[in-house]
Design a protein around this motif. Structure first.
Motif, PDB file in Angstrom:
ATOM      1  N   LEU A  12       7.920  18.611  -2.178  1.00 29.48           N
ATOM      2  CA  LEU A  12       6.864  18.078  -1.621  1.00 29.48           C
ATOM      3  C   LEU A  12       6.840  16.899  -0.116  1.00 29.48           C
ATOM      4  N   SER A  13       5.832  18.040   0.758  1.00 29.97           N
ATOM      5  CA  SER A  13       6.577  16.847   1.896  1.00 29.97           C
ATOM      6  C   SER A  13       5.661  15.655   1.969  1.00 29.97           C
ATOM      7  N   GLU A  14       6.421  14.748   2.856  1.00 30.85           N
ATOM      8  CA  GLU A  14       4.890  13.431   2.606  1.00 30.85           C
ATOM      9  C   GLU A  14       3.809  13.301   3.121  1.00 30.85           C
ATOM     10  N   LYS A  15       3.636  14.155   3.677  1.00 30.56           N
ATOM     11  CA  LYS A  15       2.289  14.353   3.682  1.00 30.56           C
ATOM     12  C   LYS A  15       1.627  14.432   2.631  1.00 30.56           C
ATOM     13  N   ARG A  16       1.917  15.303   1.520  1.00 26.10           N
ATOM     14  CA  ARG A  16       1.614  15.734   0.454  1.00 26.10           C
ATOM     15  C   ARG A  16       1.374  14.512  -0.137  1.00 26.10           C
ATOM     16  N   LEU A  17       2.526  14.162  -0.441  1.00 22.68           N
ATOM     17  CA  LEU A  17       2.958  13.224  -1.337  1.00 22.68           C
ATOM     18  C   LEU A  17       1.777  12.171  -1.370  1.00 22.68           C
ATOM     19  N   ASN A  18       1.638  11.464   0.455  1.00 23.65           N
ATOM     20  CA  ASN A  18       0.990  10.625   0.765  1.00 23.65           C
ATOM     21  C   ASN A  18      -0.484  10.743  -0.116  1.00 23.65           C
ATOM     22  N   GLY A  19      -0.832  12.014   0.217  1.00 21.91           N
ATOM     23  CA  GLY A  19      -2.369  12.221  -0.052  1.00 21.91           C
ATOM     24  C   GLY A  19      -2.014  12.392  -1.709  1.00 21.91           C
ATOM     25  N   ILE A  20      -1.203  12.953  -2.627  1.00 15.60           N
ATOM     26  CA  ILE A  20      -1.468  12.734  -4.333  1.00 15.60           C
ATOM     27  C   ILE A  20      -1.187  11.404  -4.334  1.00 15.60           C
ATOM     28  N   PHE A  21      -0.561  10.308  -3.485  1.00 10.47           N
ATOM     29  CA  PHE A  21      -0.999   8.701  -4.371  1.00 10.47           C
ATOM     30  C   PHE A  21      -2.421   8.463  -3.027  1.00 10.47           C
ATOM     31  N   GLN A  22      -2.698   9.066  -2.600  1.00 11.85           N
ATOM     32  CA  GLN A  22      -3.993   8.411  -2.284  1.00 11.85           C
ATOM     33  C   GLN A  22      -5.479   8.001  -3.235  1.00 11.85           C
ATOM     34  N   LEU A  23      -4.856   9.847  -3.809  1.00 13.47           N
ATOM     35  CA  LEU A  23      -5.883  10.595  -4.513  1.00 13.47           C
ATOM     36  C   LEU A  23      -6.104   9.577  -5.855  1.00 13.47           C
ATOM     37  N   LEU A  24      -4.205   9.313  -6.192  1.00 12.05           N
ATOM     38  CA  LEU A  24      -4.175   8.941  -7.773  1.00 12.05           C
ATOM     39  C   LEU A  24      -4.650   7.468  -7.364  1.00 12.05           C
ATOM     40  N   GLY A  25      -4.906   6.433  -6.910  1.00 15.31           N
ATOM     41  CA  GLY A  25      -5.473   5.359  -6.583  1.00 15.31           C
ATOM     42  C   GLY A  25      -6.482   5.512  -6.660  1.00 15.31           C
ATOM     43  N   LYS A  26      -6.546   5.619  -6.234  1.00 17.29           N
ATOM     44  CA  LYS A  26      -8.327   6.140  -6.903  1.00 17.29           C
ATOM     45  C   LYS A  26      -8.832   6.422  -8.503  1.00 17.29           C
ATOM     46  N   VAL A  33       3.858   7.255 -13.270  1.00 17.86           N
ATOM     47  CA  VAL A  33       4.690   7.955 -12.039  1.00 17.86           C
ATOM     48  C   VAL A  33       6.054   7.781 -12.640  1.00 17.86           C
ATOM     49  N   ALA A  34       6.798   8.375 -12.533  1.00 15.20           N
ATOM     50  CA  ALA A  34       8.284   7.559 -12.423  1.00 15.20           C
ATOM     51  C   ALA A  34       8.835   9.078 -10.862  1.00 15.20           C
ATOM     52  N   PHE A  35       9.108   7.806  -9.755  1.00 12.23           N
ATOM     53  CA  PHE A  35       9.145   8.016  -8.729  1.00 12.23           C
ATOM     54  C   PHE A  35      10.360   7.565  -7.924  1.00 12.23           C
ATOM     55  N   ASP A  36      11.090   7.986  -7.314  1.00 12.71           N
ATOM     56  CA  ASP A  36      12.421   8.085  -6.793  1.00 12.71           C
ATOM     57  C   ASP A  36      13.420   7.720  -5.325  1.00 12.71           C
ATOM     58  N   HIS A  37      11.723   7.771  -5.021  1.00 10.22           N
ATOM     59  CA  HIS A  37      12.217   7.314  -2.952  1.00 10.22           C
ATOM     60  C   HIS A  37      10.638   7.088  -2.197  1.00 10.22           C
ATOM     61  N   PHE A  38      11.538   6.022  -1.405  1.00 11.00           N
ATOM     62  CA  PHE A  38       9.995   5.936  -0.698  1.00 11.00           C
ATOM     63  C   PHE A  38      10.020   5.901   0.424  1.00 11.00           C
ATOM     64  N   ASP A  39      11.152   7.315   1.356  1.00 12.69           N
ATOM     65  CA  ASP A  39      11.162   7.451   2.612  1.00 12.69           C
ATOM     66  C   ASP A  39      10.099   8.619   2.818  1.00 12.69           C
ATOM     67  N   GLY A  40       9.055   8.011   4.160  1.00 13.65           N
ATOM     68  CA  GLY A  40       8.931   8.488   4.428  1.00 13.65           C
ATOM     69  C   GLY A  40       7.510   8.486   4.351  1.00 13.65           C
ATOM     70  N   LEU A  41       6.837   7.615   3.182  1.00 12.47           N
ATOM     71  CA  LEU A  41       5.497   7.708   2.949  1.00 12.47           C
ATOM     72  C   LEU A  41       4.990   6.679   3.992  1.00 12.47           C
ATOM     73  N   ALA A  42       3.748   6.910   3.558  1.00  8.49           N
ATOM     74  CA  ALA A  42       2.577   5.539   4.544  1.00  8.49           C
ATOM     75  C   ALA A  42       2.631   4.387   4.004  1.00  8.49           C
ATOM     76  N   PRO A  43       2.218   3.636   5.007  1.00  9.69           N
ATOM     77  CA  PRO A  43       1.812   2.242   4.628  1.00  9.69           C
ATOM     78  C   PRO A  43       1.126   1.878   3.375  1.00  9.69           C
ATOM     79  N   GLU A  44       0.297   2.564   3.724  1.00 11.54           N
ATOM     80  CA  GLU A  44      -1.028   2.814   2.985  1.00 11.54           C
ATOM     81  C   GLU A  44      -0.944   3.195   1.637  1.00 11.54           C
ATOM     82  N   THR A  45      -0.013   4.333   1.577  1.00  9.47           N
ATOM     83  CA  THR A  45       0.805   4.306   0.710  1.00  9.47           C
ATOM     84  C   THR A  45       1.169   3.674  -0.528  1.00  9.47           C
TER      85      THR A  45
END
Length: 75
Positions: A12-26, A33-45
Motif C-alpha cells: 500500500l502507498s503511504e497515502k493509503r496507509l495514512n488513510g487506513i490509520f486515520q479510519l482505525l483511529g476513529k 495491528v502488527a506494523f513494521d515500518h513508519f517511513d512516509g507516514l504523516a505526523p498525524e498518523t
C-alpha cells in the motif's frame, strides 16, 4: 476485535496507509495491528499510532521476551 498483520500493508502507498490509520483511529473497537515500518507516514498518523500503542517491539532488549529468538548468543 479487528486484527491486521503487517503483510497486508506492504503493497500500500503511504497515502493509503495514512488513510487506513486515520479510519482505525476513529474506531471504538479493540484493534491489534502488527506494523513494521513508519517511513512516509504523516505526523498525524504517527500520533494516532503512538497514542494507541500498548506494546512496541524492537531490537536491543525490546523483543517480546527480552531477546531475539533468531540470534545465537555466545556463552
Amino acid at each position: 476485535v479487528l486484527i491486521h498483520d503487517s503483510m497486508i500493508f506492504n503493497n500500500l502507498s503511504e497515502k493509503r496507509l495514512n488513510g487506513i490509520f486515520q479510519l482505525l483511529g476513529k474506531s471504538e473497537k479493540q484493534l491489534f495491528v502488527a506494523f513494521d515500518h513508519f517511513d512516509g507516514l504523516a505526523p498525524e498518523t504517527l500520533g494516532i499510532i503512538d497514542n494507541a500503542a500498548i506494546i512496541e517491539l524492537d531490537l536491543d532488549g525490546k523483543q517480546l521476551f527480552g531477546s531475539a529468538w533468531n540470534i545465537i548468543q555466545s556463552l
